[in-house]
Structure formats: structure tokens, C-alpha cells
Design an enzyme around this catalytic site. Structure first.
Site, PDB file in Angstrom:
ATOM      1  N   GLU A   1       0.949  48.534  11.200  1.00  0.00           N
ATOM      2  CA  GLU A   1      -0.395  48.116  10.761  1.00  0.00           C
ATOM      3  C   GLU A   1      -0.369  46.721  10.148  1.00  0.00           C
ATOM      4  O   GLU A   1      -0.849  46.497   9.039  1.00  0.00           O
ATOM      5  CB  GLU A   1      -0.963  49.139   9.774  1.00  0.00           C
ATOM      6  CG  GLU A   1      -1.235  50.489  10.424  1.00  0.00           C
ATOM      7  CD  GLU A   1      -2.023  51.460   9.549  1.00  0.00           C
ATOM      8  OE1 GLU A   1      -2.006  51.315   8.322  1.00  0.00           O
ATOM      9  OE2 GLU A   1      -2.672  52.357  10.112  1.00  0.00           O
TER      10      GLU A   1
ATOM     11  N   GLU B   1      -0.790  56.927  15.710  1.00  0.00           N
ATOM     12  CA  GLU B   1      -1.289  57.655  14.533  1.00  0.00           C
ATOM     13  C   GLU B   1      -2.735  58.045  14.786  1.00  0.00           C
ATOM     14  O   GLU B   1      -3.522  57.247  15.314  1.00  0.00           O
ATOM     15  CB  GLU B   1      -1.270  56.790  13.252  1.00  0.00           C
ATOM     16  CG  GLU B   1       0.086  56.527  12.677  1.00  0.00           C
ATOM     17  CD  GLU B   1       0.046  55.752  11.366  1.00  0.00           C
ATOM     18  OE1 GLU B   1      -0.944  55.881  10.605  1.00  0.00           O
ATOM     19  OE2 GLU B   1       1.005  55.003  11.119  1.00  0.00           O
TER      20      GLU B   1
HETATM   21  P1  P53 Z   1      -3.114  57.742   3.921  1.00  0.00           P
HETATM   22  C1  P53 Z   1      -5.485  52.580   5.433  1.00  0.00           C
HETATM   23  C2  P53 Z   1      -6.333  52.732   6.512  1.00  0.00           C
HETATM   24  C3  P53 Z   1      -5.854  53.261   7.695  1.00  0.00           C
HETATM   25  C4  P53 Z   1      -4.530  53.637   7.791  1.00  0.00           C
HETATM   26  O1  P53 Z   1      -3.184  57.000   5.333  1.00  0.00           O
HETATM   27  C5  P53 Z   1      -3.689  53.468   6.725  1.00  0.00           C
HETATM   28  C6  P53 Z   1      -4.150  52.934   5.541  1.00  0.00           C
HETATM   29  C7  P53 Z   1      -3.264  52.745   4.370  1.00  0.00           C
HETATM   30  O2  P53 Z   1      -3.420  53.807   3.497  1.00  0.00           O
HETATM   31  O3  P53 Z   1      -2.379  53.751   6.780  1.00  0.00           O
HETATM   32  C8  P53 Z   1      -1.795  54.464   7.836  1.00  0.00           C
HETATM   33  O4  P53 Z   1      -1.718  58.174   3.747  1.00  0.00           O
HETATM   34  C9  P53 Z   1      -0.316  54.296   7.662  1.00  0.00           C
HETATM   35  C10 P53 Z   1       0.388  55.510   7.165  1.00  0.00           C
HETATM   36  C11 P53 Z   1      -0.560  56.314   6.305  1.00  0.00           C
HETATM   37  C12 P53 Z   1      -1.696  56.807   7.197  1.00  0.00           C
HETATM   38  O5  P53 Z   1      -2.342  55.728   7.826  1.00  0.00           O
HETATM   39  O6  P53 Z   1      -3.539  56.712   2.940  1.00  0.00           O
HETATM   40  O7  P53 Z   1       0.347  53.755   8.786  1.00  0.00           O
HETATM   41  O8  P53 Z   1       1.563  55.107   6.503  1.00  0.00           O
HETATM   42  O9  P53 Z   1       0.033  57.370   5.632  1.00  0.00           O
HETATM   43  C13 P53 Z   1      -2.722  57.640   6.478  1.00  0.00           C
HETATM   44  O10 P53 Z   1      -4.058  58.897   4.014  1.00  0.00           O
END
Ligand code: P53
Length: 477
Positions: free
Chosen positions: A176, A375
Site C-alpha cells: 500500500e 487483500e
Molecule cells: P486494519 C487503511 C485503509 C485501507 C487498508 O486494515 C489499510 C489501511 C491501514 O489501516 O491497510 C491494509 O487492520 C493493510 C493491512 C491492514 C488491512 O488493510 O486497519 O495492508 O496491513 O491490516 C486492514 O483494519
């Protein structure tokens, strides 16, 4: 039959710092994730000055995958995974980041993990830098604002490419990388790039400089990786959040276009090998005095990625202000408006399955490269029943509706797609909030926000659902 290819990579995704724990095991050094405290829903994580006594650092133990990986991989095999996306913790290999020799114990850990996966026919898919750079590079070099960090990263990449050249085919450079579009908060600059602003620094300028060094480092890694094993597929990793105009007002439409340009120029540089003209002009007009050299531009050109890996959770919308500047500059965290046509999660993330198909079409048109959804998922509070079961129909519903759109993009729009690895398919520490109770998993891990629990693993309803999805190659959702 779904229209997905027979060798489609159904998988699951995690990141080292969010599940491994063992923060000092085998000579591991302190990473930026190790100095971030637990937050909560709407409560930000604090970044402490090194590791301080008495603070709660959820990543130190996480779900202790470091010591549970054999049993966990057995469960992943039962789930039917064909691919497991994780990262290599930079600090296990180069504990401080600037050493010249790698740490053998760290290298051995990933050899053992990859062997265990391969034993069950699960391909490792590896991110090189996922929010876990060595903290020493922050204190000694100021993070990615220092050009020397390019060399440290390239050394790390070269070491792991060489070591795992016969075990790993799919790689990604920076997770990201475009999160730092939100340069006004402390979170993204620190997690992506180890940046803590100094008094008087212009956050936007610092972001453009660090992101430039990262794209150069990424392009160097792509070139080196291809020399080490020409079969390597090395991708970008972009946080895809489509930004829609709030209305058909042409000014809103242009505002959304500028917002998309601002969030996704990183992918332009990584996939096309050059900066978009609008951004060169913008940086010039803004008077940023950036260290972007001619040799750098050659490196970018020569190190374009093989595919676009991306995360997809939600979409945004923007509205033009009455007094837009001529540039229509997009400021993330300021310019977004609520989209009344979509639902939101408990954390305020706008749920938009259709947006995934839009995003896939947008990427495919723009870059003409294969895509990899690395993801996607739904963070929610789960309730474990007395008999140990977890009923999570909301998670299944979210995933089903996104997979439907993904399949339409392949079947109707002809988009080449390598695989789909839903996020946090085993419960882990949230990156944004540091919580355990914000869960994405199909596998429940007995640990809560306070850090209490046995760490026991159990299968949620979504486990059996996803297992069946994989068995039918996505035909029966
Ligand atoms: P969490 C922000 C917006 C979209 C994805 O996020 C993001 C984030 C940062 O928080 O991160 C990605 O754990 C990232 C992972 C993360 C996952 O999305 O905040 O690549 O490391 O855990 C989900 O709910």
C-alpha cells in the site's frame, strides 16, 4: 463452473508484524510496528520513543505465529489455500537495517515456513516491506527521507530473492505504497516510510521525496529480482479505494479525477516507469525542491512491475469546494464526503462490492497488466459461542458480494486475474487500530484487545464457506 482459470490462486493474506509475534526471537530487531501501542475503534495508536516499559504493544506477541506456524499451516491446508500471502519481516533479516551481513536465524525461519507451506502445495506470495521497517533506520536516518535507505532496502531484497529463488515466485515490493497520500496524519508516513515530521517540515513535500526513493528502490528490486530468477513475478501493491464524484456536477467529476490521479500516481510510476505529466507540473508549481535525478528516472523506466497487486476494502466520494484552487488539489482526510448510496462497517468503511469491478476495469485499462487482489475483507466484532463456534454471516455476505463482482470482471470484462487472497483470514492485529477484536478471520484466535486469551485457534462458519468456494473454484458462493 466459474470463468476463473483452473490455476487461480485462492489464498489468504497476512503481514509478518500482524501475526508472527516473537518480536525479539532469533535475533530480530525492533521494527516501526514494535513501537506502536494498541488503539481502539476511533482511538489512534501512539508511536512511542522506542520501546517503553508499561506500554501495550500488540505486535510484540500478536498471535504468536512464530511458534505456532506448523499447526497453523496445517489448518491453512485444510482450508484449501493455494497461496499464502505474508511479508518477510525486514528486522529478522537485517535487525537494524544497515548491517552488511544478514541474520541467519531469521533467514532460516522463512526457509522453514516456506518449506512447510510447499509441503501442502501452498505457494508463498511475499511482500518485502509491509509497515515493518527497522526502527533503527528511523532514529539514525530519519526513515525513507534519506537516500541511503534505498541501498539498505535493495540489500535486503537481494538477500531474500537469492535465498528463496526456488521457493517463491510472486513478490510485491511496498505494501500500500500509496497510503501516504494521507500525509497529514502521523500513521501512514510512519508505517509506510518511518517518517516522523520535524518542526517546520512540509508533510506533502516529505511524502513526495520519500515516495520517490521508494519507487526507485522498488524499480531496482524488480531489475535485480529478474536477474536472480527470470521467472519471478514482481508486483506493485496499491491500496485501491476508488474515489467517485459526489454528483454529476462537472466540477465534482474533475475533483474526483484529480483525487484518483493523486492517489494512484504511485502505480503510474511503478507500472509505466515514469511520472505522469500533471504531477511533474504540480510539483514544479508547488516549488518543491525534490531530489529526483536523471539516473533515477532511468531506473524507474527499467524496473516496471509485472502485475498490479492491490487491496480493496471500500470506496470514497469527493465534492468540489466553491473556491477550488486552480490545481483542484485533493487533500485526503479533508475532501471526502459520505456516500449515501452504500453501507458502512462499524469502523466507518464504506462497503461497495460494485466498486471492486470498477477498480479492476480502471486498473486494466490504465496499465494493461495482470491483476492480483491481495487483500479484501470485513473487519467486525465476532462472538464466540459457548460451544466454540463463531457465526459470522456478515463476513460471508461481504466476501460473497465482492467475489461475485470479481468474477464478473473476469467473465464479462475479460480481465486477467492471478488470484484472490482475503485479508486476515486468520485473526490478527489490526494495522490501523492495533486491535485484536477487529477481526477479519475465518480462523478465530482466542485473544482480545486487552491481550487476554489462550491463543487457541478455531474455525468460524466462514471457514467452511471459503473452503467450499475454493473447492468449486468460485462456482458455488
Ligand atoms: P486494519 C487503511 C485503509 C485501507 C487498508 O486494515 C489499510 C489501511 C491501514 O489501516 O491497510 C491494509 O487492520 C493493510 C493491512 C491492514 C488491512 O488493510 O486497519 O495492508 O496491513 O491490516 C486492514 O483494519
Amino acid at each position: 463452473m466459474s470463468g476463473l482459470p483452473k490455476d487461480f490462486l485462492w489464498g489468504g493474506a497476512v503481514a509478518a508484524h500482524q501475526l508472527e509475534g516473537g518480536w525479539q526471537a532469533g535475533g530480530k530487531g525492533v521494527s516501526v510496528a514494535d513501537v506502536m501501542t494498541a488503539g481502539g475503534n476511533g482511538v489512534g495508536r501512539r508511536i512511542t520513543d522506542g520501546v517503553q516499559p508499561g506500554e501495550n504493544y500488540p505486535n510484540h506477541e500478536a498471535i504468536d505465529f512464530y511458534h505456532h506456524y506448523k499447526d497453523d499451516v496445517k489448518l491453512f491446508a485444510e482450508l484449501g489455500l493455494k497461496a499464502f500471502r505474508t511479508s518477510i519481516a525486514w528486522t529478522r533479516i537485517y535487525p537494524k537495517g544497515d548491517e552488511t551481513e544478514p541474520n541467519e536465524a531469521g533467514l532460516q525461519f522463512y526457509d522453514d515456513l516456506f518449506d512447510e507451506l510447499l509441503k501442502y502445495g501452498i505457494q508463498p506470495v511475499i511482500t518485502l516491506s509491509h509497515f515493518e521497517m527497522p526502527y533503527h533506520l528511523v532514529t539514525e536516518y530519519g526513515g525513507w527521507r534519506d537516500r541511503r535507505v534505498i541501498d539498505f532496502f535493495v540489500r535486503f531484497a537481494t538477500t531474500v530473492f537469492t535465498r528463496y529463488k526456488d521457493k517463491v515466485k510472486y513478490w510485491m515490493t511496498f505494501n500500500e505504497i500509496n497510503n501516504q497520500t494521507e500525509y497529514n496524519g502521523t500513521f501512514a508516513l510512519f508505517t509506510n516510510s518511518g517518517i516522523q515530521l520535524k518542526p517546520g517540515e512540509n508533510a506533502e513535500r516529505v511524502m513526495y521525496q520519500t515516495a520517490h526513493y521508494e519507487t526507485v528502490a522498488s524499480a531496482l528490486a524488480v531489475q535485480i529480482g529478474h536477474r536472480i530468477n527470470p521467472a519471478f513475478q514482481i508486483g506493485a501493491m496499491i491500496a485501491m479505494v476508488p474515489i467517485y464524484p459526489a454528483s454529476p456536477d462537472p466540477r465534482d467529476v474533475f475533483k474526483a479525477e484529480r483525487a484518483m490521479q493523486t492517489r494512484y500516481w504511485f502505480a503510474d510510476v511503478q507500472a509505466k516507469g515514469r511520472y505522469p505529466e500533471w504531477l511533474r507540473q504540480y510539483q514544479k508549481n508547488a516549488g518543491f525542491d525534490l531530489d529526483i535525478t536523471l539516473p533515477d528516472l532511468d531506473v524507474l523506466q527499467a524496473g516496471t512491475v509485472d502485475y498490479i497487486g492491490f487491496s480493496y476494502y471500500m470506496s470514497f466520494a469527493v465534492k468540489a469546494q466553491r473556491d477550488e484552487p486552480k490545481s483542484f488539489k485533493y487533500v485526503e482526510g479533508r475532501d471526502g464526503v459520505e456516500n449515501p448510496t452504500v453501507a458502512r462497517s462499524e469502523w466507518g468503511w464504506q462497503i461497495d462490492p460494485q466498486g471492486l469491478r470498477y477498480a479492476m476495469n480502471w486498473f486494466a485499462d490504465r496499465y494493461d497488466l495482470p491483476l492480483f487482489i491481495v487483500e479484501n475483507g470485513f473487519g467486525a466484532i465476532d462472538k464466540k459461542e459457548p460451544d466454540g463456534s463463531v457465526h459470522d454471516p456478515y463476513r460471508v455476505d461481504y466476501l460473497r458480494r465482492h467475489i461475485e463482482q470479481m468474477e464478473l470482471a473476469v467473465e464479462e470484462d475479460g480481465i486477467p486475474l492471478i488470484g484472490y487472497t482475503p485479508w486476515g483470514f486468520i485473526d490478527l492485529v489490526s494495522a490501523g487500530s492495533g486491535q485484536m477484536d477487529k477481526r477479519y478471520g475465518f480462523i478465530y484466535v482466542d485473544k482480545n484487545d486487552a491481550g487476554e486469551g489462550t491463543l487457541a485457534r478455531s474455525k468460524k462458519d466462514s471457514f467452511y464457506w471459503y473452503q467450499h468456494v475454493i473447492e468449486t473454484n468460485g462456482a458455488d458462493l
